[in-house]
Design a protein around this motif. Sequence first.
Motif, PDB file in Angstrom:
ATOM      1  N   THR A 282       0.814  -1.222   0.000  1.00 24.77           N
ATOM      2  CA  THR A 282       0.000   0.000   0.000  1.00 24.77           C
ATOM      3  C   THR A 282       0.840   1.261   0.000  1.00 24.77           C
ATOM      4  OG1 THR A 282      -0.133   0.057   2.416  1.00 24.77           O
ATOM      5  CG2 THR A 282      -1.880  -1.119   1.244  1.00 24.77           C
TER       6      THR A 282
ATOM      7  N   ARG B 258      -0.214   3.978  -2.615  1.00 26.91           N
ATOM      8  CA  ARG B 258      -1.201   3.431  -3.556  1.00 26.91           C
ATOM      9  C   ARG B 258      -2.389   4.378  -3.696  1.00 26.91           C
ATOM     10  NH1 ARG B 258       0.713   0.086  -7.026  1.00 26.91           N
ATOM     11  NH2 ARG B 258       1.359  -1.860  -6.102  1.00 26.91           N
TER      12      ARG B 258
ATOM     13  N   LYS C 231      -3.545   7.122  -7.094  1.00 21.38           N
ATOM     14  CA  LYS C 231      -3.631   6.296  -8.302  1.00 21.38           C
ATOM     15  C   LYS C 231      -3.197   7.043  -9.565  1.00 21.38           C
ATOM     16  CE  LYS C 231      -5.708   2.651  -6.419  1.00 21.38           C
ATOM     17  NZ  LYS C 231      -4.955   1.444  -6.208  1.00 21.38           N
TER      18      LYS C 231
ATOM     19  N   GLN D  36       2.901   4.600  -8.532  1.00 20.57           N
ATOM     20  CA  GLN D  36       2.307   3.290  -8.797  1.00 20.57           C
ATOM     21  C   GLN D  36       3.332   2.325  -9.389  1.00 20.57           C
ATOM     22  OE1 GLN D  36      -0.773   2.811  -7.518  1.00 20.57           O
ATOM     23  NE2 GLN D  36      -0.473   4.924  -6.874  1.00 20.57           N
TER      24      GLN D  36
END
Length: 197
Positions: free
Chosen positions: A166, A174, A177, A183
């Motif tokens: 995460t 995370r 996005k 990412q």
Amino acid sequence: MKKKVYITIAILALVVIVAIGKAFISALSGMGNPTGGRGPDYPYFYTTQPTVVKKIIVPKGTKLTYEEHFFKKGHQNNMMNEEKLTSIKLPEGKTIDWGGVPVFMILKFYNPEMQGYTVYPDFNQLKNHKKTKFSQLWQNCNNELGVLIKNADDWTFSTKNISDITDCGVNYQRYYKENKEQQQFLDELYKELKKVK
């Protein structure tokens, strides 16, 4: 008439002294707490011998902290239910191997909707011959690592149990996005994690 004035002044003075006293005591009780108030006195236990907790063998002196409990506060004489465990903190200078990286603390995610925990590394204890692509990437963000897991009863480094990463410190999340760089880094880190034996 003068007597009533003196009594009124005395009562007001007493009220002011009591209010100041309460404020002073409240300020003292909040010292050391970042929010200024007294936090809950979470129950905790120090292991008295090497013990298996969440499938991890932890050394003597490891602090196990549990969720807030109505009847249990502060130091406990016995371990509590593992389901209520919120953190494992090893004694000063001690670490366990987690995916080839020495870690000194594991902290369950505060958000109950996310099943996972945060792992705190001690890269000063990572030997050169033990370094992997995974540990090097993790060390690049030089901070804790958040992982999602399938089985909440297993906090070991299990590639079958870890379903995603995460975050790696504050720089890689995370949550963001739309940030492709973050990412991609977390994707690569997770890919390398899966390769660790």
